[in-house]
Write an enzyme that holds these catalytic residues in place. Structure first.
Site, PDB file in Angstrom:
ATOM      1  N   ARG A 165      19.789  15.701 -12.048  1.00 23.73           N
ATOM      2  CA  ARG A 165      18.081  16.975 -11.662  1.00 23.73           C
ATOM      3  C   ARG A 165      18.103  18.487 -12.048  1.00 23.73           C
ATOM      4  O   ARG A 165      17.386  18.907 -11.120  1.00 23.73           O
ATOM      5  CB  ARG A 165      17.631  16.599  -9.253  1.00 23.73           C
ATOM      6  CG  ARG A 165      18.427  15.089 -10.125  1.00 23.73           C
ATOM      7  CD  ARG A 165      17.468  14.506  -8.517  1.00 23.73           C
ATOM      8  NE  ARG A 165      17.978  14.555  -7.372  1.00 23.73           N
ATOM      9  CZ  ARG A 165      17.626  14.616  -6.073  1.00 23.73           C
ATOM     10  NH1 ARG A 165      16.781  13.975  -5.624  1.00 23.73           N
ATOM     11  NH2 ARG A 165      19.171  15.056  -5.178  1.00 23.73           N
ATOM     12  N   ASP A 166      18.977  19.022 -12.582  1.00 29.45           N
ATOM     13  CA  ASP A 166      18.910  20.338 -12.053  1.00 29.45           C
ATOM     14  C   ASP A 166      19.559  20.934 -13.523  1.00 29.45           C
ATOM     15  O   ASP A 166      20.682  21.833 -13.785  1.00 29.45           O
ATOM     16  CB  ASP A 166      19.260  21.090 -11.655  1.00 29.45           C
ATOM     17  CG  ASP A 166      19.673  22.672 -10.704  1.00 29.45           C
ATOM     18  OD1 ASP A 166      17.617  22.464 -11.498  1.00 29.45           O
ATOM     19  OD2 ASP A 166      20.070  23.038 -10.257  1.00 29.45           O
ATOM     20  N   LEU A 167      19.418  20.133 -14.342  1.00 33.16           N
ATOM     21  CA  LEU A 167      19.717  20.362 -16.282  1.00 33.16           C
ATOM     22  C   LEU A 167      19.136  21.702 -16.271  1.00 33.16           C
ATOM     23  O   LEU A 167      17.441  21.833 -16.720  1.00 33.16           O
ATOM     24  CB  LEU A 167      19.926  19.989 -16.427  1.00 33.16           C
ATOM     25  CG  LEU A 167      20.414  19.440 -18.130  1.00 33.16           C
ATOM     26  CD1 LEU A 167      22.374  19.910 -18.248  1.00 33.16           C
ATOM     27  CD2 LEU A 167      20.287  18.345 -19.031  1.00 33.16           C
TER      28      LEU A 167
ATOM     29  N   THR B 184      15.711  23.305 -10.877  1.00 37.40           N
ATOM     30  CA  THR B 184      14.832  24.792 -10.881  1.00 37.40           C
ATOM     31  C   THR B 184      13.847  24.454 -11.619  1.00 37.40           C
ATOM     32  O   THR B 184      13.173  23.402 -12.259  1.00 37.40           O
ATOM     33  CB  THR B 184      15.741  25.069 -12.161  1.00 37.40           C
ATOM     34  OG1 THR B 184      17.084  25.579 -11.592  1.00 37.40           O
ATOM     35  CG2 THR B 184      15.090  26.435 -12.431  1.00 37.40           C
TER      36      THR B 184
ATOM     37  N   ASN C 266      23.494  26.149 -15.923  1.00 37.41           N
ATOM     38  CA  ASN C 266      24.710  24.820 -15.721  1.00 37.41           C
ATOM     39  C   ASN C 266      25.291  24.467 -17.029  1.00 37.41           C
ATOM     40  O   ASN C 266      25.601  23.862 -16.749  1.00 37.41           O
ATOM     41  CB  ASN C 266      23.583  23.532 -14.732  1.00 37.41           C
ATOM     42  CG  ASN C 266      23.586  24.284 -13.296  1.00 37.41           C
ATOM     43  OD1 ASN C 266      23.637  25.391 -12.646  1.00 37.41           O
ATOM     44  ND2 ASN C 266      22.126  23.496 -12.791  1.00 37.41           N
TER      45      ASN C 266
END
Length: 771
Positions: free
Chosen positions: A145-147, A193, A151
């Protein structure tokens, strides 16, 4: 944690990163090279229960996710438990991770030379590592959910200062937003993001793990092109209405110089990947960047059902997630990369294990119009000209930017070769005083720096191609010398054989002349006239070949000596005089200065000229033109042209000489057989007809020595009876032999005419003296 510098034998090195809730600090052991990345929560009682749950969940997930491309956790040394307690007011678990010294992917993308994406080798490695990690998470029903590039970190093995791409591992970090949901589950929380979030997170209350497919697609596009695919200068709330209108085939939505919105089925042309890979990745991006989450990442059946599959659905009609399969298949494709010296351009083709060099040349001909017979493919690894029947896969190397160099035997470097210039660069050169807003200036500076880097790469390939050709000529001269020596040995054997025949013929001719002078026994030796003539013709041909061959030997030795002198020194001198270093340095400074300027950080609506980058583009094109002009008249270029042509001619001559040597050797064997047959046939005639032949000398036929004296006619010893009958027999034999003689002369004339028609042109050795 700012106040704590030492904990036991550990020394605080620096802060690696700080997010909304946590801080990551690098600690080094003072007695060895061991390093730890330790993450602690910066907040205390102000944390909500939801925040505490998220933090705890990340620690638990990282500790259970054992995968080479997910950052690994390490048991926290005991001294840190108590040592960091004062700096951990939240009392939440402390996360101890392996240290990845290469920084994160965003740092890589922020470098000027990545302004239009990364090199293909790096792109493949990132997609392979990140794709594998994401597939692992999804197989374990975890959605990240935040690739995003921030990261993804680079793990470099200890002790390697400049690791090759295959030594670097790209690892996913920060599972703080990760959630255990599968493809059939839905989630309602708004996390991640904004720029990398899937549309349904904004438009819907629920979403599934297909949100990671969208983020992975955006990431892939950005590492290839250096920018996101969908109106990157706009906020999500601005660009999503436009993207919602795109079709399945659209993978890019961008704003033109004049502010119009355009939809494209291709990635931006300013990139560092090959054409075959570009086409393959575009097909994959259509699946990854599908707007409808029900279709995204799935195969064709889902486009019929338009439903998220459920467990109750019939297996045959259920759609299937293929995004990871497709990515693996794309990355598994082998692409041979070629640099054409004559065209000064890069070529690339998808290959398989069955493909041969001849097939590759056919593809090259279709694209470049260079005839197959004029193509020469040389591997930079061994500098050898490759045979047509060799497999192409033998020369594939995934870490090499150029795997083969292509040369045109008739042209070293063609004149009037045009560079590929980005549209933004063309515009600035045509309108050097044009005004640019923030968005257009960003595009110009990115594309201009890409243009400089691309020209530097092409120049590097060009110089390496010239060097490789120089080295290949050394190899070619050695091979020609070997081929020459092989033919030389054959000629030596041929000469030895012909010398024996010449001796036999000389003795035979002398003996027959003596018999003719004595007038004895010559009536049965007429057939030797043709045989001796054939011997002289054969000797003449061989001697002409040997004479011409000696001239070729001198010619080859001269060419081989020139090739061994090499061109490395001349090339180095040329590169020292003509190179892109000054232009690259200027472009780099200009690019960095622009990013630090007020134009970049403020006053984005204001328009201004960009004379500095216009000058860089102009100087780059001017230098390219000057380099190509100067190359045409360089001595080492003329030397390469001359040697290439000379070796080509010598190679043809050696081949023809080899063929003629083999042919003459066969003719000599045939002649030897005929000569031997002629001799024994004559002896057979003598033995068979000896009772009817008078005055046959002892030197031709011998009986028991006790029956006659040397030098006396045989008839003195065995002829008895009626002399009239003897005269009659002699007359009949003489007439018979005359008929035989006439028949032989007729055959000789026929053979002579046949030779004139069929053999005269075959043994013309004038080609050995050709220029």
């Amino acid at each position: 944690m700012d106040d704590i510098i030492f904990i036991g034998d550990w020394i605080k090195d620096r802060v690696l990163g700080s997010g909304s809730f946590g801080t990551v600090v690098l600690w080094k052991h003072k007695n060895n090279d061991e390093k730890l990345a330790i993450k602690t929560c910066k907040w205390g009682d102000e944390l909500t229960a939801k925040h505490r749950e998220r933090w705890t969940k990340e620690v638990e997930m990282l500790q259970t996710c054992n995968h080479p491309n997910i950052v690994g956790t390490i048991t926290l040394p005991a001294e840190f438990v108590s040592g960091l307690a004062p700096m951990n007011p939240s009392k939440l678990p402390i996360l101890c991770m392996e240290y990845c010294s290469g920084g994160d992917l965003r740092q890589q993308l922020n470098k000027p030379d990545a302004s239009c994406g990364l090199k293909e080798v790096k792109v493949r490695k990132i997609l392979s590592d990140v794709g594998s990690a994401m597939q692992f998470l999804h197989n374990n029903k975890i959605t990240h959910r935040d690739l995003k590039p921030e990261n993804i970190v680079l793990h470099v093995p200890n002790g390697i200062s400049e690791p090759s791409e295959d030594k670097i591992a790209y690892k996913i970090i920060d599972l703080g937003y990760a959630k255990e949901i599968d493809s059939n589950s839905i989630c309602a929380s708004f996390v991640g993001t904004l720029q990398y979030l899937a549309p349904e997170i904004f438009y819907s209350k629920t979403y599934s793990n297909s949100v990671d497919f969208w983020s992975l697609g955006l990431l892939a596009f950005e590492i290839i092109c250096g920018t996101r695919p969908f109106l990157p200068f706009k906020a999500p709330v601005e660009w999503m209405p436009f993207v919602k209108k795109k079709t399945h085939d659209n993978i890019c939505v961008y704003e033109t110089f004049h502010g119009d919105i355009e939809y494209s089925n291709e990635i931006f042309p300013e990139n560092h990947v090959s054409k075959p890979f570009k086409s393959l990745i575009e097909n994959w991006l259509r699946v990854a960047l599908e707007w409808d989450p029900k279709l995204r990442g799935r195969d064709a059946p889902s486009k019929v059902t338009f439903n998220i599959p459920s467990e109750n659905k019939d297996a045959a009609s259920a759609s299937k997630i293929v995004i990871f399969e497709m990515l693996q298949s794309t990355l598994a494709k082998k692409i041979i990369k070629i640099f054409s010296l004559s065209k000064i351009s890069q070529l690339a083709y998808e290959i398989d294990s069955t493909m041969t060099i001849n097939t590759l040349k056919e593809w090259i001909f279709k694209e470049t119009n260079i005839p197959i017979e004029d193509q020469m493919l040389i591997s930079p690894s061994n500098c050898m000209d490759i045979e047509n029947n060799e497999p192409v896969m033998k020369y594939w190397n995934e870490n090499s930017a150029v795997m083969l160099f292509l040369y045109n035997k008739k042209h070293m470097i063609e004149e009037n070769t045009s560079p590929v210039v980005p549209k933004a660069v063309q515009r600035c050169l045509e309108l050097p005083k044009a005004l640019y807003n923030y968005k257009n200036s960003q595009t110009l500076y990115r594309n201009a720096f890409y243009f400089v880097v691309a020209q530097m790469d092409i120049y590097d390939f060009l110089i390496n191609a010239l060097f490789t050709r120089g080295e290949s000529l050394k190899q070619e001269s050695r091979q020609l010398l070997l081929n020459h020596n092989n033919v030389d040995k054959k000629l030596g054997k041929l000469l030895a054989k012909i010398e024996t025949i010449k001796t036999m013929v000389e003795i035979g001719e002398k003996h027959i002349e003596e018999l003719k002078e004595n007038g004895t026994g010559t009536n049965i030796l007429g057939g030797f006239t043709k045989t001796f003539k054939d011997a002289h013709d054969l000797t003449d041909k061989i001697e002409k070949l040997v004479s011409a061959w000696s001239l070729l030997s001198v010619r080859l030795q001269s060419a081989a000596r020139r090739s061994n002198e090499g061109i490395t020194t001349d090339l180095n001198n040329f590169v020292a005089k003509y190179n892109y270093q000054a232009i690259f340095s200027n472009a780099y400074k200009t690019f960095i200065a622009h990013k630090k300027s007020d134009f970049y950080n403020a006053n984005r609506e204001k328009e201004r000229q960009c004379p500095d980058i216009v000058r860089v583009c102009y100087d780059c094109l001017k230098l390219r033109s000057k380099i190509l002009q100067e190359l045409q008249n360089q001595q080492f270029i003329l030397k390469l042209k001359d040697l290439s042509l000379e070796f080509s001619k010598i190679s043809d001559i050696i081949c023809k000489a080899d063929e003629n040597t083999d042919r003459l050797s066969t003719d000599l064997e045939n002649f030897t057989g005929e000569f031997t047959t002629c001799i024994w046939s004559t002896i057979s005639v003598v033995v068979r007809d000896v009772d009817n032949i008078a005055d046959l000398p002892y030197s031709v036929v011998s009986y028991q020595k006790r029956d006659f004296k040397i030098g006396e006619p045989v008839t003195n010893h065995f002829l008895t009876g009626n002399h009239d009958n003897v005269d009659e027999i002699k007359s009949l034999v003489t007439e018979s032999l005359k008929l035989r003689q006439n028949q032989m002369e007729l055959c000789e004339k026929l053979n002579s005419q046949k030779n004139m028609l069929l053999q005269n042109s075959v043994f013309d050795f004038s080609f050995l003296n050709g220029n």
